[in-house]
Design an enzyme around this catalytic site. Structure first.
Site, PDB file in Angstrom:
ATOM      1  N   ASP A 182      32.483  42.662  47.152  1.00  0.00           N
ATOM      2  CA  ASP A 182      33.341  41.977  46.807  1.00  0.00           C
ATOM      3  C   ASP A 182      32.591  40.428  47.385  1.00  0.00           C
ATOM      4  OD1 ASP A 182      34.796  43.672  46.793  1.00  0.00           O
ATOM      5  OD2 ASP A 182      35.025  44.164  49.234  1.00  0.00           O
ATOM      6  N   ASP A 218      38.386  44.665  41.613  1.00  0.00           N
ATOM      7  CA  ASP A 218      39.758  45.123  42.268  1.00  0.00           C
ATOM      8  C   ASP A 218      40.719  44.785  41.354  1.00  0.00           C
ATOM      9  OD1 ASP A 218      38.500  46.005  44.138  1.00  0.00           O
ATOM     10  OD2 ASP A 218      38.120  44.321  45.080  1.00  0.00           O
TER      11      ASP A 218
END
Length: 180
Positions: free
Chosen positions: A116, A134
């Protein structure tokens, strides 16, 4: 015809996700790098759990890979049941599937978890760090929910209209002579 929408969207999202994650791993240090001040930063984070850091212990990696496989099976069934001309539904399924595959690739290639790197918020008030996959899963899931809700609503309206039509014809007089 569905494949003309599905496969390019799927491939672009998976490739873009993987490229951005590789760039993030190669260029970002532990300290956040401001993009638009404190509001948008790039910061490298490894997430061994699921969305919002949900972690299920030492077997999280395998549990989430299994859940992803189940979700991809359900998405493939939805795709098969989708009409050729239903581009919104195909787009939404492709986005969710591509995001799921992008994150499962990370789970397979790294014991650290999903990469991330997008960090938004103000000061100490931060949204959980996320990635391109995401974004695809979230936007695809919202679009799919909207599409399915709209389909359900349309089916209910058609059923109500058909029921009203049946009731009107059942109560209508058989002969025009009986009409006052």
């Amino acid at each position: 015809m569905k494949a003309i929408v599905a496969f390019p969207v799927f491939l672009v999202v998976v490739i873009l996700d993987q490229i951005t994650k590789l760039v993030a791993e190669a260029t970002l240090a532990a300290l956040p790098r401001p993009v638009f001040g404190e509001w948008l930063r790039f910061a490298l984070v490894y997430n061994p759990g699921a969305a919002f850091g949900l972690h299920l212990g030492p077997y999280s990696r395998w549990i989430f890979m299994g859940l992803t496989a189940g979700a991809l099976y359900i998405l493939s069934r939805l795709y098969q049941q989708t009409a050729e001309q239903d581009h919104r539904r195909v787009l939404s399924i492709s986005l969710v599937a591509a995001g799921a595959v992008g994150n499962v690739i990370d789970r397979i290639r790294s014991e650290y978890g999903v990469v991330d790197f997008i960090d938004i918020g103000f000061g100490a008030h931060r949204w959980p760090t996320f990635n391109v996959a995401d974004i695809a899963v979230s936007s695809g899931a919202f679009l799919l929910a909207y599409v399915l809700w709209h389909e359900e609503r349309r089916e209910a309206e058609l059923l109500a209209a058909a029921t009203a039509g049946d009731n009107a014809s059942a109560s209508a007089p058989d002969s025009p002579d009986l009409v006052p």
